[in-house]
Design a protein around this motif. Structure first.
Motif, PDB file in Angstrom:
ATOM      1  N   GLU A   1     -35.029 -46.155   3.807  1.00 41.65           N
ATOM      2  CA  GLU A   1     -36.309 -46.530   4.580  1.00 41.65           C
ATOM      3  C   GLU A   1     -36.486 -47.135   3.217  1.00 41.65           C
ATOM      4  OE1 GLU A   1     -38.904 -43.406   4.971  1.00 41.65           O
ATOM      5  OE2 GLU A   1     -37.945 -42.545   6.452  1.00 41.65           O
ATOM      6  N   ILE A   2     -37.237 -48.246   3.137  1.00 43.42           N
ATOM      7  CA  ILE A   2     -37.400 -49.328   1.762  1.00 43.42           C
ATOM      8  C   ILE A   2     -38.757 -49.623   1.723  1.00 43.42           C
ATOM      9  CG2 ILE A   2     -36.990 -51.311   0.760  1.00 43.42           C
ATOM     10  CD1 ILE A   2     -33.989 -51.213   2.006  1.00 43.42           C
ATOM     11  N   SER A   3     -39.026 -49.355   0.556  1.00 43.28           N
ATOM     12  CA  SER A   3     -40.298 -49.755   0.864  1.00 43.28           C
ATOM     13  C   SER A   3     -41.362 -50.119  -0.366  1.00 43.28           C
ATOM     14  CB  SER A   3     -41.396 -47.959   1.316  1.00 43.28           C
ATOM     15  OG  SER A   3     -42.087 -46.923   0.409  1.00 43.28           O
ATOM     16  N   ALA A   4     -43.022 -50.284  -0.643  1.00 44.59           N
ATOM     17  CA  ALA A   4     -42.321 -50.854  -2.479  1.00 44.59           C
ATOM     18  C   ALA A   4     -43.646 -49.236  -2.699  1.00 44.59           C
ATOM     19  CB  ALA A   4     -43.588 -52.821  -2.560  1.00 44.59           C
ATOM     20  N   LYS A   5     -43.526 -48.959  -3.650  1.00 41.72           N
ATOM     21  CA  LYS A   5     -44.476 -48.110  -4.864  1.00 41.72           C
ATOM     22  C   LYS A   5     -45.219 -48.864  -5.811  1.00 41.72           C
ATOM     23  CE  LYS A   5     -42.622 -43.857  -2.537  1.00 41.72           C
ATOM     24  NZ  LYS A   5     -44.482 -43.387  -2.255  1.00 41.72           N
ATOM     25  N   ALA A   6     -46.174 -48.572  -6.399  1.00 42.07           N
ATOM     26  CA  ALA A   6     -46.357 -48.324  -7.508  1.00 42.07           C
ATOM     27  C   ALA A   6     -46.411 -47.261  -8.546  1.00 42.07           C
ATOM     28  CB  ALA A   6     -48.173 -48.727  -7.206  1.00 42.07           C
ATOM     29  N   ALA A   7     -45.819 -47.165  -9.112  1.00 43.51           N
ATOM     30  CA  ALA A   7     -44.959 -46.742 -10.839  1.00 43.51           C
ATOM     31  C   ALA A   7     -46.032 -45.278 -11.092  1.00 43.51           C
ATOM     32  CB  ALA A   7     -44.298 -47.302 -11.452  1.00 43.51           C
ATOM     33  N   ASP A   8     -45.732 -44.416 -10.569  1.00 45.14           N
ATOM     34  CA  ASP A   8     -47.053 -43.567 -11.011  1.00 45.14           C
ATOM     35  C   ASP A   8     -46.147 -43.288 -13.056  1.00 45.14           C
ATOM     36  OD1 ASP A   8     -44.319 -41.878 -11.118  1.00 45.14           O
ATOM     37  OD2 ASP A   8     -45.048 -40.616  -9.671  1.00 45.14           O
ATOM     38  N   GLY A   9     -46.832 -42.334 -13.464  1.00 48.55           N
ATOM     39  CA  GLY A   9     -46.785 -41.780 -15.068  1.00 48.55           C
ATOM     40  C   GLY A   9     -44.808 -41.898 -15.364  1.00 48.55           C
ATOM     41  N   PHE A  10     -44.501 -40.797 -14.433  1.00 50.15           N
ATOM     42  CA  PHE A  10     -42.958 -39.825 -14.946  1.00 50.15           C
ATOM     43  C   PHE A  10     -42.301 -41.254 -14.114  1.00 50.15           C
ATOM     44  CE2 PHE A  10     -38.979 -38.364 -12.840  1.00 50.15           C
ATOM     45  CZ  PHE A  10     -38.838 -37.593 -14.045  1.00 50.15           C
ATOM     46  N   ILE A  11     -42.087 -42.370 -13.132  1.00 49.28           N
ATOM     47  CA  ILE A  11     -41.405 -42.994 -12.675  1.00 49.28           C
ATOM     48  C   ILE A  11     -41.175 -44.417 -14.021  1.00 49.28           C
ATOM     49  CG2 ILE A  11     -40.855 -44.786 -11.410  1.00 49.28           C
ATOM     50  CD1 ILE A  11     -39.841 -41.721 -10.757  1.00 49.28           C
TER      51      ILE A  11
ATOM     52  N   ASN B   1     -42.536 -44.231 -17.191  1.00 49.89           N
ATOM     53  CA  ASN B   1     -41.655 -43.368 -18.149  1.00 49.89           C
ATOM     54  C   ASN B   1     -40.350 -44.020 -18.340  1.00 49.89           C
ATOM     55  OD1 ASN B   1     -41.276 -42.334 -20.952  1.00 49.89           O
ATOM     56  ND2 ASN B   1     -40.114 -40.629 -19.718  1.00 49.89           N
ATOM     57  N   LYS B   2     -39.798 -43.354 -17.468  1.00 51.70           N
ATOM     58  CA  LYS B   2     -38.015 -43.742 -17.257  1.00 51.70           C
ATOM     59  C   LYS B   2     -37.348 -44.587 -17.192  1.00 51.70           C
ATOM     60  CE  LYS B   2     -36.749 -39.340 -16.458  1.00 51.70           C
ATOM     61  NZ  LYS B   2     -35.830 -38.538 -17.166  1.00 51.70           N
ATOM     62  N   LEU B   3     -38.415 -45.759 -16.467  1.00 54.25           N
ATOM     63  CA  LEU B   3     -37.634 -46.720 -16.221  1.00 54.25           C
ATOM     64  C   LEU B   3     -38.226 -47.862 -17.399  1.00 54.25           C
ATOM     65  CD1 LEU B   3     -38.566 -47.836 -12.622  1.00 54.25           C
ATOM     66  CD2 LEU B   3     -35.769 -47.382 -13.891  1.00 54.25           C
ATOM     67  N   GLN B   4     -39.399 -47.563 -18.235  1.00 53.33           N
ATOM     68  CA  GLN B   4     -39.779 -48.716 -19.098  1.00 53.33           C
ATOM     69  C   GLN B   4     -41.256 -49.437 -19.037  1.00 53.33           C
ATOM     70  OE1 GLN B   4     -36.586 -49.004 -22.368  1.00 53.33           O
ATOM     71  NE2 GLN B   4     -35.930 -46.778 -21.648  1.00 53.33           N
ATOM     72  N   ILE B   5     -41.341 -49.257 -17.587  1.00 53.64           N
ATOM     73  CA  ILE B   5     -42.649 -49.977 -17.395  1.00 53.64           C
ATOM     74  C   ILE B   5     -43.828 -50.083 -17.767  1.00 53.64           C
ATOM     75  CG2 ILE B   5     -41.182 -51.492 -15.824  1.00 53.64           C
ATOM     76  CD1 ILE B   5     -41.991 -49.480 -13.455  1.00 53.64           C
ATOM     77  N   PRO B   6     -44.768 -50.578 -17.456  1.00 51.88           N
ATOM     78  CA  PRO B   6     -46.622 -49.525 -17.121  1.00 51.88           C
ATOM     79  C   PRO B   6     -46.423 -48.855 -15.946  1.00 51.88           C
ATOM     80  CG  PRO B   6     -46.519 -51.915 -18.037  1.00 51.88           C
ATOM     81  CD  PRO B   6     -44.517 -52.107 -17.229  1.00 51.88           C
ATOM     82  N   THR B   7     -47.234 -47.964 -15.957  1.00 52.80           N
ATOM     83  CA  THR B   7     -47.566 -47.484 -15.010  1.00 52.80           C
ATOM     84  C   THR B   7     -48.565 -48.218 -13.513  1.00 52.80           C
ATOM     85  OG1 THR B   7     -48.186 -45.435 -16.318  1.00 52.80           O
ATOM     86  CG2 THR B   7     -48.943 -45.624 -14.427  1.00 52.80           C
ATOM     87  N   GLY B   8     -48.584 -48.295 -12.977  1.00 53.02           N
ATOM     88  CA  GLY B   8     -48.415 -48.860 -11.587  1.00 53.02           C
ATOM     89  C   GLY B   8     -47.611 -50.203 -11.269  1.00 53.02           C
ATOM     90  N   SER B   9     -47.065 -50.607 -11.925  1.00 54.89           N
ATOM     91  CA  SER B   9     -45.980 -51.477 -11.864  1.00 54.89           C
ATOM     92  C   SER B   9     -45.464 -51.214 -10.341  1.00 54.89           C
ATOM     93  CB  SER B   9     -45.204 -51.626 -13.131  1.00 54.89           C
ATOM     94  OG  SER B   9     -45.571 -51.707 -14.196  1.00 54.89           O
ATOM     95  N   PRO B  10     -45.164 -52.504  -9.998  1.00 52.52           N
ATOM     96  CA  PRO B  10     -44.196 -52.070  -8.874  1.00 52.52           C
ATOM     97  C   PRO B  10     -43.052 -51.428  -8.510  1.00 52.52           C
ATOM     98  CG  PRO B  10     -44.576 -54.402  -9.295  1.00 52.52           C
ATOM     99  CD  PRO B  10     -45.827 -53.545 -10.681  1.00 52.52           C
ATOM    100  N   VAL B  11     -42.480 -52.096  -7.403  1.00 55.78           N
ATOM    101  CA  VAL B  11     -41.200 -50.684  -7.769  1.00 55.78           C
ATOM    102  C   VAL B  11     -40.722 -50.079  -6.525  1.00 55.78           C
ATOM    103  CG1 VAL B  11     -40.866 -49.545  -9.794  1.00 55.78           C
ATOM    104  CG2 VAL B  11     -41.479 -48.030  -7.480  1.00 55.78           C
ATOM    105  N   LEU B  12     -39.534 -50.547  -6.555  1.00 51.19           N
ATOM    106  CA  LEU B  12     -38.838 -51.081  -4.554  1.00 51.19           C
ATOM    107  C   LEU B  12     -38.450 -48.857  -4.794  1.00 51.19           C
ATOM    108  CD1 LEU B  12     -36.330 -53.742  -3.228  1.00 51.19           C
ATOM    109  CD2 LEU B  12     -36.005 -50.589  -3.045  1.00 51.19           C
ATOM    110  N   PHE B  13     -39.142 -48.870  -3.532  1.00 49.38           N
ATOM    111  CA  PHE B  13     -38.637 -47.538  -2.901  1.00 49.38           C
ATOM    112  C   PHE B  13     -37.773 -47.503  -2.567  1.00 49.38           C
ATOM    113  CE2 PHE B  13     -39.998 -43.291  -1.060  1.00 49.38           C
ATOM    114  CZ  PHE B  13     -39.331 -42.080  -1.725  1.00 49.38           C
ATOM    115  N   ARG B  14     -36.066 -47.064  -2.651  1.00 52.88           N
ATOM    116  CA  ARG B  14     -35.193 -46.683  -1.274  1.00 52.88           C
ATOM    117  C   ARG B  14     -34.920 -44.895  -1.643  1.00 52.88           C
ATOM    118  NH1 ARG B  14     -29.334 -49.250  -2.954  1.00 52.88           N
ATOM    119  NH2 ARG B  14     -27.955 -49.044  -0.176  1.00 52.88           N
ATOM    120  N   LYS B  15     -35.411 -44.953   0.588  1.00 57.38           N
ATOM    121  CA  LYS B  15     -34.981 -43.716   0.419  1.00 57.38           C
ATOM    122  C   LYS B  15     -33.894 -43.680   1.375  1.00 57.38           C
ATOM    123  CE  LYS B  15     -38.686 -40.477   1.548  1.00 57.38           C
ATOM    124  NZ  LYS B  15     -39.556 -40.528   2.419  1.00 57.38           N
TER     125      LYS B  15
END
Length: 242
Positions: A185-195, A197-211
């Motif tokens: 399953e592939i979708s778009a998400k907004a990065a929470d604070g934890f993600i 921090n991990k990816l070194q991007i601003p909170t709320g930035s778009p990320v590709l979410f792959r399950k």
């Protein structure tokens, strides 16, 4: 028959059978359409069980190297270059194929209690611990994906394995578990604070979410995986044919 299985070898029988079939596929007589010996006959000649042989055949059918039809037997596929085999890769193999050098920034392994979704997928009780693996990976100068994998207890992982190896190679060679089916399953998400921090991007930035839901040859669940990809660093492509 010139092909044989070494029953004294430490290499699992199903892995030997798979390699033997790959060798047969490359032979001119089978390339020209000769039908493979039936499962009963071949298993008897190799002195292995039909289930062991079928495990190897199923993997090659899934890769698109063999075609199996009722009443006509098993043959080499007309084209032995298959998009399915390219689709079924670990992240390490995927990136190597694309010529991308990958760095492991973090690898953490722990035993945890599964949440309801993981427990339901594995069909286990929520109080039964599962192995959890977390990886932060990317290009040498920056991470671009954070993975979390949970493994069914049936797989037999201890946590002491070398998780730097391509995952599915390690599962096959060390635990005789062959991953043959992936549902995603592939979708778009907004990065929470934890993600973020991990990816070194601003909170709320778009990320590709792959399950990814991974199964063995018997369609039993073996891995529940989620990946968070930095949106501007990764493109996910799908190839289909008719």
């Amino acid at each position: 028959m010139r092909h044989a299985i070494d029953h004294k070898s430490p290499i699992p029988l199903h892995a030997q059978a798979e390699q033997l079939l790959r060798n047969m596929i490359s032979e001119e007589e089978y390339q020209n359409g000769k039908v493979f010996p039936n499962e009963i006959e071949l298993a008897k000649v190799l002195a292995i069980s039909r289930s062991t042989l079928r495990q190897a055949i199923n993997k090659l059918v899934f890769e698109g190297l063999l075609v199996r039809k009722k009443r006509s037997g098993t043959k080499v596929a007309k084209s032995v270059v298959s998009s399915k085999s390219n689709n079924w890769l670990s992240f390490s193999q995927e990136m190597k194929l694309r010529g991308i050098t990958i760095k492991n920034f973090e690898t953490q392994v722990s035993w945890v209690l599964p949440d309801d979704e993981v427990a339901d997928f594995f069909e286990i009780k929520a109080e039964r611990q599962v192995l959890k693996m977390e990886k932060l990976r990317g290009k040498p100068d920056e991470p671009f994906v954070y993975f979390v994998s949970y493994f069914h207890p049936r797989v037999g992982l201890t946590g002491e394995e070398d998780f730097k190896m391509p995952l599915y190679e390690m599962l096959e060679h060390e635990h005789s578990v062959i991953a043959t089916l992936s549902k995603e399953e592939i979708s778009a998400k907004a990065a929470d604070g934890f993600i973020a921090n991990k990816l070194q991007i601003p909170t709320g930035s778009p990320v590709l979410f792959r399950k990814r839901f991974v199964y063995d040859h018997g369609e039993r669940p073996i891995e529940y995986n989620v990946g968070f990809y930095k949106a501007d660093s990764f493109v996910y492509t799908v190839e289909s044919s008719r």
